[in-house]
Motif scaffolding. Structure first.
Motif, PDB file in Angstrom:
ATOM      1  N   PRO A  96       6.493  18.587 -22.141  1.00  0.00           N
ATOM      2  CA  PRO A  96       5.510  19.605 -21.747  1.00  0.00           C
ATOM      3  C   PRO A  96       4.817  20.178 -22.979  1.00  0.00           C
ATOM      4  N   CYS A  97       3.501  20.370 -22.884  1.00  0.00           N
ATOM      5  CA  CYS A  97       2.724  20.829 -24.044  1.00  0.00           C
ATOM      6  C   CYS A  97       1.806  21.975 -23.645  1.00  0.00           C
ATOM      7  N   TYR A  98       1.826  23.022 -24.442  1.00  0.00           N
ATOM      8  CA  TYR A  98       0.876  24.116 -24.269  1.00  0.00           C
ATOM      9  C   TYR A  98       0.408  24.562 -25.652  1.00  0.00           C
ATOM     10  N   ASN A  99      -0.846  24.249 -25.955  1.00  0.00           N
ATOM     11  CA  ASN A  99      -1.436  24.590 -27.259  1.00  0.00           C
ATOM     12  C   ASN A  99      -0.574  24.078 -28.419  1.00  0.00           C
ATOM     13  N   ILE A 136       6.266   7.439 -23.077  1.00  0.00           N
ATOM     14  CA  ILE A 136       6.274   8.866 -23.405  1.00  0.00           C
ATOM     15  C   ILE A 136       5.210   9.533 -22.549  1.00  0.00           C
ATOM     16  N   TYR A 137       5.583  10.596 -21.852  1.00  0.00           N
ATOM     17  CA  TYR A 137       4.657  11.332 -20.994  1.00  0.00           C
ATOM     18  C   TYR A 137       4.426  12.720 -21.588  1.00  0.00           C
ATOM     19  N   TYR A 138       3.177  13.016 -21.919  1.00  0.00           N
ATOM     20  CA  TYR A 138       2.809  14.345 -22.397  1.00  0.00           C
ATOM     21  C   TYR A 138       2.134  15.101 -21.252  1.00  0.00           C
ATOM     22  N   ILE A 139       2.682  16.270 -20.912  1.00  0.00           N
ATOM     23  CA  ILE A 139       2.155  17.064 -19.805  1.00  0.00           C
ATOM     24  C   ILE A 139       1.412  18.260 -20.378  1.00  0.00           C
ATOM     25  N   ASP A 140       0.097  18.262 -20.225  1.00  0.00           N
ATOM     26  CA  ASP A 140      -0.721  19.357 -20.752  1.00  0.00           C
ATOM     27  C   ASP A 140      -0.743  20.499 -19.746  1.00  0.00           C
ATOM     28  N   ASP A 141      -0.130  21.603 -20.116  1.00  0.00           N
ATOM     29  CA  ASP A 141       0.009  22.762 -19.225  1.00  0.00           C
ATOM     30  C   ASP A 141      -1.171  23.726 -19.406  1.00  0.00           C
ATOM     31  N   GLY A 185      10.918   5.749 -14.503  1.00  0.00           N
ATOM     32  CA  GLY A 185      11.955   5.253 -15.392  1.00  0.00           C
ATOM     33  C   GLY A 185      13.327   5.351 -14.757  1.00  0.00           C
ATOM     34  N   ASP A 186      14.261   4.595 -15.303  1.00  0.00           N
ATOM     35  CA  ASP A 186      15.650   4.681 -14.836  1.00  0.00           C
ATOM     36  C   ASP A 186      16.294   5.982 -15.286  1.00  0.00           C
ATOM     37  N   ALA A 187      15.803   6.516 -16.402  1.00  0.00           N
ATOM     38  CA  ALA A 187      16.274   7.801 -16.914  1.00  0.00           C
ATOM     39  C   ALA A 187      15.115   8.492 -17.609  1.00  0.00           C
ATOM     40  N   ILE A 188      15.109   9.825 -17.542  1.00  0.00           N
ATOM     41  CA  ILE A 188      14.038  10.611 -18.148  1.00  0.00           C
ATOM     42  C   ILE A 188      14.660  11.653 -19.068  1.00  0.00           C
ATOM     43  N   VAL A 189      14.167  11.687 -20.289  1.00  0.00           N
ATOM     44  CA  VAL A 189      14.581  12.704 -21.249  1.00  0.00           C
ATOM     45  C   VAL A 189      13.501  13.770 -21.312  1.00  0.00           C
ATOM     46  N   SER A 190      13.878  15.023 -21.200  1.00  0.00           N
ATOM     47  CA  SER A 190      12.932  16.130 -21.348  1.00  0.00           C
ATOM     48  C   SER A 190      13.164  16.789 -22.698  1.00  0.00           C
ATOM     49  N   ILE A 191      12.080  17.028 -23.413  1.00  0.00           N
ATOM     50  CA  ILE A 191      12.165  17.629 -24.743  1.00  0.00           C
ATOM     51  C   ILE A 191      10.878  18.385 -25.016  1.00  0.00           C
ATOM     52  N   GLY A 246       3.061  27.396 -16.512  1.00  0.00           N
ATOM     53  CA  GLY A 246       4.305  27.792 -17.153  1.00  0.00           C
ATOM     54  C   GLY A 246       5.176  26.591 -17.494  1.00  0.00           C
ATOM     55  N   HIS A 247       6.031  26.792 -18.483  1.00  0.00           N
ATOM     56  CA  HIS A 247       6.847  25.705 -19.018  1.00  0.00           C
ATOM     57  C   HIS A 247       7.691  25.015 -17.966  1.00  0.00           C
ATOM     58  N   GLN A 248       8.368  25.773 -17.110  1.00  0.00           N
ATOM     59  CA  GLN A 248       9.291  25.187 -16.144  1.00  0.00           C
ATOM     60  C   GLN A 248       8.572  24.300 -15.134  1.00  0.00           C
ATOM     61  N   HIS A 249       7.443  24.760 -14.636  1.00  0.00           N
ATOM     62  CA  HIS A 249       6.691  23.959 -13.669  1.00  0.00           C
ATOM     63  C   HIS A 249       6.047  22.745 -14.333  1.00  0.00           C
ATOM     64  N   ALA A 250       5.568  22.907 -15.565  1.00  0.00           N
ATOM     65  CA  ALA A 250       4.996  21.767 -16.279  1.00  0.00           C
ATOM     66  C   ALA A 250       6.068  20.706 -16.524  1.00  0.00           C
ATOM     67  N   LEU A 251       7.254  21.148 -16.908  1.00  0.00           N
ATOM     68  CA  LEU A 251       8.361  20.217 -17.119  1.00  0.00           C
ATOM     69  C   LEU A 251       8.716  19.511 -15.818  1.00  0.00           C
TER      70      LEU A 251
END
Length: 313
Positions: free
Chosen positions: A9-12, A43-48, A92-98, A78-83
């Motif tokens: 998740p990305c915000y600014n 790699i997935y970048y989520i622009d919040d 994917g078979d597994a997803i890492v959140s960072i 917000g971070h939680q919803h963007a994540l």
């Protein structure tokens, strides 16, 4: 071989995003060379709803790197919803959140992948070894929050934020949780899948400023407590009972002194102080009740938690 996805998740985050992508890309290349993940890992970048050049950078990375996908939300949610948007959208078979700020140790993801592949663990929590990089105030308030939430019956991993690996069964289980008041650190342990912990040292931000000032941290803590525990409501009942007992004892004492002695001296304190005390208790109780009623109000409307405006694929 497993297909790995990394949700960021990305915000600014324009100051740090290039370096974040370099480190994550190097990690995936290293895992590919070791035969731990397959070439479709992404790699997935989520622009919040960023207001700087974050989305432009994500689009540019996606154009030049097939392993990068951008997800642009229609607004800042917000971070939680963007994540959550990243977790439920990534394949994917597994997803890492960072987080994008590089405070979490990217190299630890390799150990998470090993736990998933070899130990068949569905959830791997990244947990900080210590909090020396935080200020004294932040360390103290964080420890207090974890203690209070556990005291109130919440299931939470000490010193764990949102750095974790989740297997596909865990992701699909998470999809069943429809609440609007999100506190993923409390929801994930409720899934009940086999889990493990990897420890790492957290560092200062690589660049930019924190997107979680004290006000947001306080709101997140309050949301976590009220979303996973009804203990505050029960505390109101207990407090009311205690106040009733104290009032009864005071009443008996006043009546006894009035009937048997001449020690009672008229004054404003005996009248004003109980009024202020009981008034304060009532306002506090109404505030706690209001917090829960507000959550009920949000949940019953069942509004969508986010909208995806576009993706780079």
């Amino acid at each position: 071989m497993m297909k790995l996805a990394i949700a960021v998740p990305c915000y600014n985050e324009q100051e740090v995003l290039d370096e974040t992508n370099n480190r994550l890309t190097q990690l995936i290349d290293r895992l590919l060379d070791q035969g731990k993940v397959n070439p479709d890992s992404r790699i997935y970048y989520i622009d919040d709803g960023s207001t700087d050049r974050t989305w432009d950078i994500i689009e540019n990375l996606s154009k030049h790197q097939p392993s990068v996908t951008g997800i642009k939300l229609s607004r800042n949610v917000g971070h939680q919803h963007a994540l959550l948007a990243g977790l439920l959208t990534a394949e994917g078979d597994a997803i890492v959140s960072i987080d994008a700020d590089l405070q979490d140790d990217v190299s630890v993801i390799e150990q998470m992948v090993d736990d998933f592949n070899l130990r068949k663990v569905q959830i791997v929590y990244g947990v900080r070894k210590q909090r020396n990089s935080d200020s004294f105030f932040k360390r103290t308030t964080a420890d207090l929050f974890y203690k209070v939430l556990r005291l109130m019956g919440g299931e939470i991993i000490q010193h764990h934020a949102d750095f974790r690996l989740m297997g596909r069964p865990a992701i699909e289980g998470l999809r069943e949780f429809n609440e609007v008041n999100l506190f993923l650190r409390g929801i994930i342990p409720l899934l009940g899948f086999k889990s493990s912990i990897v420890y790492y040292d957290r560092t200062a931000r690589f660049a930019g400023t924190s997107k979680y000032p004290f006000k947001k941290m306080l709101a997140l803590a309050l949301n976590g407590i009220t979303s996973f525990s009804v203990v505050p409501l029960r505390m109101i009942t207990a407090l009311g009972f205690v106040v009733f007992l104290l009032s009864a004892v005071m009443g008996i004492w006043v009546l006894t002194n009035a009937l048997l002695t001449d020690a009672m001296v008229p004054g404003w304190a005996s009248t004003i102080l109980p009024i202020y005390f009981l008034g304060g208790i009532q306002v506090l109780c109404i505030g706690v009740l209001g917090e829960y009623i507000g959550k009920i109000y949000k949940e019953t409307k069942q509004r969508p938690r986010y909208f995806i405006e576009k993706t780079t694929d």
